[in-house]
Each structure stands twice: as structure tokens, then as C-alpha cells.
Design a protein around this motif. Sequence first.
Motif, mmCIF file in Angstrom:
data_model
loop_
_atom_site.group_PDB
_atom_site.id
_atom_site.type_symbol
_atom_site.label_atom_id
_atom_site.label_comp_id
_atom_site.label_asym_id
_atom_site.label_seq_id
_atom_site.Cartn_x
_atom_site.Cartn_y
_atom_site.Cartn_z
ATOM 1 N N GLY A 1 48.645 -42.003 51.745
ATOM 2 C CA GLY A 1 50.028 -41.581 51.513
ATOM 3 C C GLY A 1 50.543 -42.109 50.188
ATOM 4 O O GLY A 1 49.971 -42.994 49.576
ATOM 5 N N SER A 2 51.648 -41.538 49.745
ATOM 6 C CA SER A 2 52.216 -41.928 48.462
ATOM 7 C C SER A 2 52.856 -43.302 48.553
ATOM 8 O O SER A 2 53.398 -43.673 49.584
ATOM 9 C CB SER A 2 53.276 -40.907 48.034
ATOM 10 N N PRO A 3 52.808 -44.064 47.467
ATOM 11 C CA PRO A 3 53.459 -45.374 47.466
ATOM 12 C C PRO A 3 54.967 -45.209 47.411
ATOM 13 O O PRO A 3 55.478 -44.135 47.125
ATOM 14 C CB PRO A 3 52.930 -46.021 46.181
ATOM 15 N N GLU A 4 55.669 -46.287 47.681
ATOM 16 C CA GLU A 4 57.121 -46.231 47.620
ATOM 17 C C GLU A 4 57.574 -45.921 46.199
ATOM 18 O O GLU A 4 57.022 -46.417 45.234
ATOM 19 C CB GLU A 4 57.717 -47.568 48.061
ATOM 20 N N VAL A 5 58.568 -45.066 46.082
ATOM 21 C CA VAL A 5 59.131 -44.739 44.779
ATOM 22 C C VAL A 5 60.254 -45.729 44.500
ATOM 23 O O VAL A 5 61.291 -45.692 45.143
ATOM 24 C CB VAL A 5 59.670 -43.296 44.761
ATOM 25 N N LEU A 6 60.042 -46.628 43.554
ATOM 26 C CA LEU A 6 61.030 -47.658 43.275
ATOM 27 C C LEU A 6 61.679 -47.495 41.909
ATOM 28 O O LEU A 6 62.555 -48.252 41.547
ATOM 29 C CB LEU A 6 60.381 -49.042 43.378
ATOM 30 N N ASP A 7 61.253 -46.504 41.141
ATOM 31 C CA ASP A 7 61.818 -46.272 39.820
ATOM 32 C C ASP A 7 62.807 -45.109 39.909
ATOM 33 O O ASP A 7 62.412 -43.978 40.200
ATOM 34 C CB ASP A 7 60.695 -45.944 38.834
ATOM 35 N N PRO A 8 64.092 -45.361 39.676
ATOM 36 C CA PRO A 8 65.085 -44.286 39.767
ATOM 37 C C PRO A 8 64.763 -43.098 38.866
ATOM 38 O O PRO A 8 65.149 -41.963 39.164
ATOM 39 C CB PRO A 8 66.382 -44.978 39.326
ATOM 40 N N ALA A 9 64.037 -43.353 37.764
ATOM 41 C CA ALA A 9 63.705 -42.272 36.838
ATOM 42 C C ALA A 9 62.782 -41.244 37.480
ATOM 43 O O ALA A 9 62.717 -40.097 37.035
ATOM 44 C CB ALA A 9 63.056 -42.845 35.576
ATOM 45 N N THR A 10 62.065 -41.646 38.518
ATOM 46 C CA THR A 10 61.134 -40.729 39.181
ATOM 47 C C THR A 10 61.734 -40.118 40.445
ATOM 48 O O THR A 10 61.054 -39.381 41.152
ATOM 49 C CB THR A 10 59.830 -41.462 39.554
ATOM 50 N N ALA A 11 62.989 -40.437 40.727
ATOM 51 C CA ALA A 11 63.627 -39.929 41.947
ATOM 52 C C ALA A 11 63.791 -38.416 41.892
ATOM 53 O O ALA A 11 64.068 -37.833 40.840
ATOM 54 C CB ALA A 11 64.992 -40.588 42.133
ATOM 55 N N ILE A 12 63.597 -37.785 43.033
ATOM 56 C CA ILE A 12 63.796 -36.340 43.156
ATOM 57 C C ILE A 12 64.986 -36.114 44.086
ATOM 58 O O ILE A 12 64.979 -36.562 45.232
ATOM 59 C CB ILE A 12 62.541 -35.649 43.718
ATOM 60 N N ILE A 13 66.009 -35.440 43.561
ATOM 61 C CA ILE A 13 67.256 -35.243 44.306
ATOM 62 C C ILE A 13 67.488 -33.759 44.555
ATOM 63 O O ILE A 13 67.284 -32.924 43.670
ATOM 64 C CB ILE A 13 68.451 -35.823 43.526
ATOM 65 N N ASP A 14 67.909 -33.442 45.761
ATOM 66 C CA ASP A 14 68.289 -32.077 46.100
ATOM 67 C C ASP A 14 69.760 -31.913 45.704
ATOM 68 O O ASP A 14 70.656 -32.441 46.366
ATOM 69 C CB ASP A 14 68.103 -31.837 47.605
ATOM 70 N N ASP A 15 69.999 -31.200 44.613
ATOM 71 C CA ASP A 15 71.365 -31.068 44.086
ATOM 72 C C ASP A 15 72.310 -30.395 45.075
ATOM 73 O O ASP A 15 73.505 -30.720 45.125
ATOM 74 C CB ASP A 15 71.344 -30.274 42.773
ATOM 75 N N GLU A 16 71.777 -29.476 45.849
ATOM 76 C CA GLU A 16 72.624 -28.772 46.817
ATOM 77 C C GLU A 16 73.102 -29.721 47.913
ATOM 78 O O GLU A 16 74.281 -29.706 48.298
ATOM 79 C CB GLU A 16 71.842 -27.605 47.430
ATOM 80 N N ILE A 17 72.183 -30.553 48.406
ATOM 81 C CA ILE A 17 72.561 -31.524 49.437
ATOM 82 C C ILE A 17 73.496 -32.577 48.850
ATOM 83 O O ILE A 17 74.479 -32.981 49.483
ATOM 84 C CB ILE A 17 71.304 -32.196 50.032
ATOM 85 N N LEU A 18 73.200 -33.010 47.628
ATOM 86 C CA LEU A 18 74.039 -34.020 46.982
ATOM 87 C C LEU A 18 75.472 -33.521 46.803
ATOM 88 O O LEU A 18 76.426 -34.296 46.907
ATOM 89 C CB LEU A 18 73.444 -34.400 45.626
ATOM 90 N N ALA A 19 75.616 -32.237 46.550
ATOM 91 C CA ALA A 19 76.945 -31.664 46.313
ATOM 92 C C ALA A 19 77.716 -31.400 47.604
ATOM 93 O O ALA A 19 78.914 -31.085 47.555
ATOM 94 C CB ALA A 19 76.813 -30.364 45.524
ATOM 95 N N SER A 20 77.056 -31.547 48.743
ATOM 96 C CA SER A 20 77.729 -31.276 50.019
ATOM 97 C C SER A 20 78.861 -32.276 50.250
ATOM 98 O O SER A 20 78.853 -33.398 49.732
ATOM 99 C CB SER A 20 76.730 -31.341 51.174
ATOM 100 N N GLU A 21 79.835 -31.855 51.037
ATOM 101 C CA GLU A 21 81.021 -32.689 51.273
ATOM 102 C C GLU A 21 80.659 -34.023 51.928
ATOM 103 O O GLU A 21 81.163 -35.083 51.529
ATOM 104 C CB GLU A 21 82.013 -31.929 52.160
ATOM 105 N N ALA A 22 79.781 -33.986 52.918
ATOM 106 C CA ALA A 22 79.420 -35.206 53.650
ATOM 107 C C ALA A 22 78.731 -36.219 52.741
ATOM 108 O O ALA A 22 79.034 -37.421 52.777
ATOM 109 C CB ALA A 22 78.517 -34.853 54.827
ATOM 110 N N VAL A 23 77.821 -35.731 51.903
ATOM 111 C CA VAL A 23 77.077 -36.634 51.025
ATOM 112 C C VAL A 23 77.979 -37.175 49.920
ATOM 113 O O VAL A 23 77.892 -38.354 49.556
ATOM 114 C CB VAL A 23 75.843 -35.922 50.430
ATOM 115 N N GLN A 24 78.853 -36.339 49.393
ATOM 116 C CA GLN A 24 79.783 -36.805 48.362
ATOM 117 C C GLN A 24 80.732 -37.866 48.916
ATOM 118 O O GLN A 24 81.069 -38.839 48.233
ATOM 119 C CB GLN A 24 80.577 -35.627 47.797
ATOM 120 N N LYS A 25 81.135 -37.691 50.163
ATOM 121 C CA LYS A 25 81.995 -38.683 50.810
ATOM 122 C C LYS A 25 81.252 -40.007 50.973
ATOM 123 O O LYS A 25 81.800 -41.089 50.721
ATOM 124 C CB LYS A 25 82.453 -38.157 52.172
#
Length: 206
Positions: free
Chosen positions: A71-95
Motif C-alpha cells: 500500500g501507499s505510504p502516508e502522505v505527509l507533504d501538503p504539496a502532494t495533497a489531492i483535494i476534491d474541489d467540489e467536496i471542499l466547496a460544499s457547505e458542510a466542509v466549508q463550515k
Amino acid sequence: MKLTLATLCTVLAAASAFAPAPSMKSSTELNMKNEPTSRLQFIQQSVAAATAFTLLPTPANAAKYGSFGAGSPEVLDPATAIIDDEILASEAVQKAFAAVKNYKASVEAMKATLDKDDQADIGPAVRKELDFVQLRTDLNTLNTAFDEDTQRGTDRLVRLIMQDVTELETANKQKSGVKRSEIRLNIMYGKLEKLNKAFSDYLAFV
């Protein structure tokens, strides 16, 4: 891999079992003729045996290289983070995102309180501003915006934050009428600094 003398002797002895047995009706000429072939076969067999021994899996190799495909190692570098922009923009996540930033600000405010009064009881603020259940809910909600590999790193930070909050509240406890010592004060500053850094590290992924 280096073979010890004892191991090499064992390998050579095992390989010699494959060498042709000498003929009963040998002559000087026949022995001289067959010797190069026998020696060549012996060397080839010895090398083959030694190679096979070297390639055998050992605990040392397993410890050094670990298992493959685990399995993949833990991702600890924010530069390599993968974010779902649609989920991030949701009301619950923004709150939840806004709440996590407020938690960090609360930690900084607690430090400011201690700067003004090193005997201040910040326990009520910890329980109110860093409510354990709500804090965990907000962190987990914000975490849904990350992909699975990134969450392996952020999950670790979430656990650290929850642990740091518990340790901070414990460090704040003081017997009534007993003045907080400089040692205990420094411990509290250390807990606040550690918690503030954990929040900063987590928010760096967003």
C-alpha cells in the motif's frame, strides 16, 4: 551479501556431491584429460549453489527492504495533497474548515491568556472552545475533501490534535490554593505550542 567461511565451506561441500566420481580404471592420461572438465563442472556447480543461497529470502533482507505492494505510504507533504474541489466547496466542509481555523485561533488566545496571567485556569476555555466531540466531527468532515492517500497523512494529524487537547487539559489541572510552578507553566506552553503546530500542519493541506 558476504558469505562466511563456514557457509562457503558448506556450499562447496554440497556442490562437490554433484562432481563425477573418479573412474576405477583411471590412467594418468585419462585423469589429465578429464581433470579440466571435472574442475570446470565443480566450479560451475559451486557458483550455482552459492548464487542460489545468496538469493534465498532471509529475515535480514525482509527487515531491510520490507514487504512490497503493501500500500501507499502516508502522505505527509501538503504539496502532494489531492483535494476534491467540489467536496471542499460544499457547505458542510466549508463550515468545518472555518471551525478548524477558529480552533487554532482559540489555542493562540489561550497562550495569550497565560502570557498575561501565568496562574490563569484555561480549563473552561479548553472544554468550551475545543469541545472534544465537535472538534473531532469538524476535523473528520474537513478530511472528506482529501483523497484516500492524503487522508493517511491527515488522519495522523487528527489523532495528534485530539491527543494534544487531552494532554493540554490534563496539564492545566492544578490543586486549589497551590501556585502553578514554572515547570508546570512551561509544560502548558509546550502543549499549546504543540497543539498550535498540529493545527497549522493540518490546515496546510487545504
